[in-house]
Motif scaffolding. Structure first.
Motif, PDB file in Angstrom:
ATOM      1  N   GLY A  21     -38.885  37.877  53.393  1.00  0.00           N
ATOM      2  CA  GLY A  21     -40.003  38.108  52.485  1.00  0.00           C
ATOM      3  C   GLY A  21     -40.269  39.587  52.279  1.00  0.00           C
ATOM      4  O   GLY A  21     -40.405  40.066  51.146  1.00  0.00           O
ATOM      5  N   GLY A  22     -40.355  40.333  53.378  1.00  0.00           N
ATOM      6  CA  GLY A  22     -40.503  41.785  53.251  1.00  0.00           C
ATOM      7  C   GLY A  22     -39.268  42.410  52.637  1.00  0.00           C
ATOM      8  O   GLY A  22     -39.360  43.409  51.921  1.00  0.00           O
ATOM      9  N   GLY A  23     -38.113  41.797  52.889  1.00  0.00           N
ATOM     10  CA  GLY A  23     -36.877  42.312  52.311  1.00  0.00           C
ATOM     11  C   GLY A  23     -36.870  42.269  50.796  1.00  0.00           C
ATOM     12  O   GLY A  23     -36.408  43.215  50.145  1.00  0.00           O
ATOM     13  N   VAL A  24     -37.374  41.189  50.215  1.00  0.00           N
ATOM     14  CA  VAL A  24     -37.399  41.124  48.749  1.00  0.00           C
ATOM     15  C   VAL A  24     -38.401  42.132  48.188  1.00  0.00           C
ATOM     16  O   VAL A  24     -38.173  42.718  47.128  1.00  0.00           O
ATOM     17  N   CYS A  25     -39.497  42.379  48.915  1.00  0.00           N
ATOM     18  CA  CYS A  25     -40.448  43.415  48.473  1.00  0.00           C
ATOM     19  C   CYS A  25     -39.799  44.790  48.517  1.00  0.00           C
ATOM     20  O   CYS A  25     -39.986  45.600  47.600  1.00  0.00           O
ATOM     21  N   ALA A  26     -39.022  45.059  49.574  1.00  0.00           N
ATOM     22  CA  ALA A  26     -38.313  46.335  49.661  1.00  0.00           C
ATOM     23  C   ALA A  26     -37.275  46.450  48.554  1.00  0.00           C
ATOM     24  O   ALA A  26     -37.124  47.501  47.921  1.00  0.00           O
ATOM     25  N   ALA A  27     -36.556  45.366  48.296  1.00  0.00           N
ATOM     26  CA  ALA A  27     -35.504  45.388  47.276  1.00  0.00           C
ATOM     27  C   ALA A  27     -36.058  45.722  45.900  1.00  0.00           C
ATOM     28  O   ALA A  27     -35.443  46.452  45.123  1.00  0.00           O
ATOM     29  N   VAL A  28     -37.231  45.177  45.604  1.00  0.00           N
ATOM     30  CA  VAL A  28     -37.836  45.375  44.285  1.00  0.00           C
ATOM     31  C   VAL A  28     -38.534  46.728  44.177  1.00  0.00           C
ATOM     32  O   VAL A  28     -38.624  47.312  43.100  1.00  0.00           O
ATOM     33  N   SER A  33     -32.267  50.884  45.426  1.00  0.00           N
ATOM     34  CA  SER A  33     -32.019  49.468  45.690  1.00  0.00           C
ATOM     35  C   SER A  33     -31.475  48.832  44.416  1.00  0.00           C
ATOM     36  O   SER A  33     -31.991  49.061  43.317  1.00  0.00           O
ATOM     37  N   LYS A  34     -30.451  48.010  44.547  1.00  0.00           N
ATOM     38  CA  LYS A  34     -29.851  47.376  43.384  1.00  0.00           C
ATOM     39  C   LYS A  34     -30.811  46.413  42.686  1.00  0.00           C
ATOM     40  O   LYS A  34     -30.602  46.054  41.528  1.00  0.00           O
ATOM     41  N   ALA A  35     -31.835  45.958  43.394  1.00  0.00           N
ATOM     42  CA  ALA A  35     -32.781  45.002  42.815  1.00  0.00           C
ATOM     43  C   ALA A  35     -34.082  45.652  42.370  1.00  0.00           C
ATOM     44  O   ALA A  35     -35.032  44.959  42.031  1.00  0.00           O
ATOM     45  N   GLY A 108     -32.055  53.838  54.513  1.00  0.00           N
ATOM     46  CA  GLY A 108     -31.713  54.880  53.545  1.00  0.00           C
ATOM     47  C   GLY A 108     -32.591  54.823  52.312  1.00  0.00           C
ATOM     48  O   GLY A 108     -32.980  55.864  51.760  1.00  0.00           O
ATOM     49  N   GLN A 109     -32.907  53.617  51.861  1.00  0.00           N
ATOM     50  CA  GLN A 109     -33.768  53.466  50.684  1.00  0.00           C
ATOM     51  C   GLN A 109     -35.195  53.951  50.956  1.00  0.00           C
ATOM     52  O   GLN A 109     -35.829  54.553  50.085  1.00  0.00           O
ATOM     53  N   PHE A 110     -35.701  53.682  52.160  1.00  0.00           N
ATOM     54  CA  PHE A 110     -37.032  54.198  52.513  1.00  0.00           C
ATOM     55  C   PHE A 110     -37.046  55.712  52.464  1.00  0.00           C
ATOM     56  O   PHE A 110     -37.978  56.324  51.915  1.00  0.00           O
ATOM     57  N   ARG A 111     -36.039  56.340  53.028  1.00  0.00           N
ATOM     58  CA  ARG A 111     -36.001  57.807  53.046  1.00  0.00           C
ATOM     59  C   ARG A 111     -35.859  58.364  51.636  1.00  0.00           C
ATOM     60  O   ARG A 111     -36.525  59.336  51.268  1.00  0.00           O
ATOM     61  N   ALA A 112     -34.993  57.754  50.819  1.00  0.00           N
ATOM     62  CA  ALA A 112     -34.821  58.234  49.445  1.00  0.00           C
ATOM     63  C   ALA A 112     -36.116  58.087  48.654  1.00  0.00           C
ATOM     64  O   ALA A 112     -36.493  58.968  47.876  1.00  0.00           O
ATOM     65  N   HIS A 113     -36.799  56.974  48.863  1.00  0.00           N
ATOM     66  CA  HIS A 113     -38.030  56.693  48.137  1.00  0.00           C
ATOM     67  C   HIS A 113     -39.136  57.677  48.532  1.00  0.00           C
ATOM     68  O   HIS A 113     -39.834  58.228  47.669  1.00  0.00           O
ATOM     69  N   LEU A 114     -39.283  57.895  49.821  1.00  0.00           N
ATOM     70  CA  LEU A 114     -40.413  58.681  50.317  1.00  0.00           C
ATOM     71  C   LEU A 114     -40.164  60.181  50.327  1.00  0.00           C
ATOM     72  O   LEU A 114     -41.054  60.952  50.690  1.00  0.00           O
ATOM     73  N   THR A 115     -38.980  60.603  49.930  1.00  0.00           N
ATOM     74  CA  THR A 115     -38.729  62.036  49.763  1.00  0.00           C
ATOM     75  C   THR A 115     -38.524  62.401  48.295  1.00  0.00           C
ATOM     76  O   THR A 115     -38.233  63.555  47.981  1.00  0.00           O
ATOM     77  N   ASP A 116     -38.685  61.423  47.403  1.00  0.00           N
ATOM     78  CA  ASP A 116     -38.536  61.666  45.968  1.00  0.00           C
ATOM     79  C   ASP A 116     -39.847  62.221  45.407  1.00  0.00           C
ATOM     80  O   ASP A 116     -40.917  61.656  45.622  1.00  0.00           O
ATOM     81  N   LYS A 117     -39.752  63.327  44.677  1.00  0.00           N
ATOM     82  CA  LYS A 117     -40.972  63.963  44.172  1.00  0.00           C
ATOM     83  C   LYS A 117     -41.723  63.089  43.183  1.00  0.00           C
ATOM     84  O   LYS A 117     -42.931  63.219  43.026  1.00  0.00           O
ATOM     85  N   GLU A 118     -41.014  62.213  42.492  1.00  0.00           N
ATOM     86  CA  GLU A 118     -41.707  61.320  41.576  1.00  0.00           C
ATOM     87  C   GLU A 118     -42.586  60.310  42.327  1.00  0.00           C
ATOM     88  O   GLU A 118     -43.506  59.745  41.759  1.00  0.00           O
ATOM     89  N   ILE A 119     -42.269  60.060  43.589  1.00  0.00           N
ATOM     90  CA  ILE A 119     -43.045  59.122  44.390  1.00  0.00           C
ATOM     91  C   ILE A 119     -44.167  59.833  45.127  1.00  0.00           C
ATOM     92  O   ILE A 119     -45.318  59.393  45.103  1.00  0.00           O
ATOM     93  N   VAL A 120     -43.856  60.962  45.777  1.00  0.00           N
ATOM     94  CA  VAL A 120     -44.851  61.643  46.604  1.00  0.00           C
ATOM     95  C   VAL A 120     -45.564  62.762  45.863  1.00  0.00           C
ATOM     96  O   VAL A 120     -46.462  63.403  46.410  1.00  0.00           O
ATOM     97  N   GLY A 121     -45.175  62.992  44.607  1.00  0.00           N
ATOM     98  CA  GLY A 121     -45.846  64.002  43.801  1.00  0.00           C
ATOM     99  C   GLY A 121     -45.027  65.265  43.666  1.00  0.00           C
ATOM    100  O   GLY A 121     -44.288  65.648  44.565  1.00  0.00           O
ATOM    101  N   GLY A 122     -45.142  65.898  42.534  1.00  0.00           N
ATOM    102  CA  GLY A 122     -44.403  67.138  42.326  1.00  0.00           C
ATOM    103  C   GLY A 122     -44.346  67.475  40.846  1.00  0.00           C
ATOM    104  O   GLY A 122     -44.768  66.682  39.999  1.00  0.00           O
ATOM    105  N   PRO A 123     -43.835  68.642  40.491  1.00  0.00           N
ATOM    106  CA  PRO A 123     -43.747  69.061  39.090  1.00  0.00           C
ATOM    107  C   PRO A 123     -42.937  68.078  38.258  1.00  0.00           C
ATOM    108  O   PRO A 123     -41.910  67.566  38.700  1.00  0.00           O
TER     109      PRO A 123
END
Length: 264
Positions: A21-28, A33-35, A108-123
């Motif tokens: 269940g948490g996996g499908v939330c992460a995938a989306v 993530s391919k999903a 890897g997806q968590f790290r990519a997501h949480l270090t992306d400036k579009e997610i955590v804010g930035g120019p």
């Protein structure tokens, strides 16, 4: 069934429930993530299949409650509370294990997501950054939805009522269909029916709060979110956390009362 069978069965079953269940939330949700952006329909069916798999796996050992609300309702129905702590302990531990495995699978997806400036804010990402800031001001970090639920509109009465109503539907379905002869859990047909009920609740009633309808499903992963070393993860929204615990328990008690009056 023995206490050890109950605890082991509920731990394994709830871990599978939260992993899928948490996996499908992460995938989306997560970048790379391919999903990603597969949508609410994918999430609701993902949770339905998670329930189906978890019930089939754990039913031989524990009867597959997988949910403190179901355990409470069955205890009220049968007037036997002796095994409630064992069931709930296994469910909470299993939920935490499942949430941790989601983190491992999507590391890897968590790290990519949480270090992306579009997610955590930035120019160049002001609109997305503003949404992230607003969410964190409410106490919810940008990946909390992978682990636990949260409301689209924060209204305590409405949010609590939504969780109560959804849980009443779930628990009545569990109590009236597919129970084995001893009434300890779900049989094969009951597992399939309950899986579709969970999908139906998600499609029809999941929009306001994300439909926890299970205290362990929400609390265990929320604890894991608070403990995991995720960069820029934000808060775990503890001010809201009581609603997906208390609401389902109230709904379970009401459903058990309805069952005892109308069906017993």
């Amino acid at each position: 069934m023995s206490s050890s069978d109950i605890f082991i069965g509920e731990t394994i079953g709830t871990a599978i429930l939260i992993l899928l269940g948490g996996g499908v939330c992460a995938a989306v949700t997560l970048k790379a993530s391919k999903a990603r952006d597969a949508g609410w329909l994918a999430i609701t069916f993902g949770w339905g299949f998670a329930v189906l798999t978890a019930v089939y796996t754990s039913a031989p050992l524990s009867g597959a409650h997988l949910n403190p609300a179901v355990t409470l309702a069955l205890a009220i129905k049968d007037k036997d509370f002796s095994n409630v702590p064992t069931y709930v302990g296994g469910q909470l531990l299993g939920a935490m294990i499942g949430a941790t495995l989601v983190w491992v699978a999507y590391y890897g997806q968590f790290r990519a997501h949480l270090t992306d400036k579009e997610i955590v804010g930035g120019p160049g990402a002001q609109a997305t950054a503003t949404k992230a800031v607003e969410a964190q001001e409410k106490g919810a970090g940008p990946v909390l939805g992978v682990f636990s639920t949260g409301p689209e509109i924060r209204n305590v009465v409405q949010n609590l009522a939504t969780e109560i109503i959804g849980t009443i539907v779930l628990v009545l379905a569990v109590l009236t269909q597919g129970l084995n002869d001893k009434g300890n859990g779900l049989g094969t047909l009951g597992a399939l029916i309950t899986a579709f009920v969970v999908v139906g609740i998600g499609l029809s009633l999941g929009g306001p709060t994300g439909y926890a309808i299970n205290p362990a499903r929400d609390l265990g992963p929320r604890i894991v979110h608070a403990l995991l070393p995720l960069p820029n993860k934000g808060g775990s929204d503890w001010s809201y956390a009581w609603i997906p615990v208390v609401g389902p328990l109230i709904g379970a008690a009401i459903a058990a009362g309805i069952y005892n009056v109308a069906f017993a």
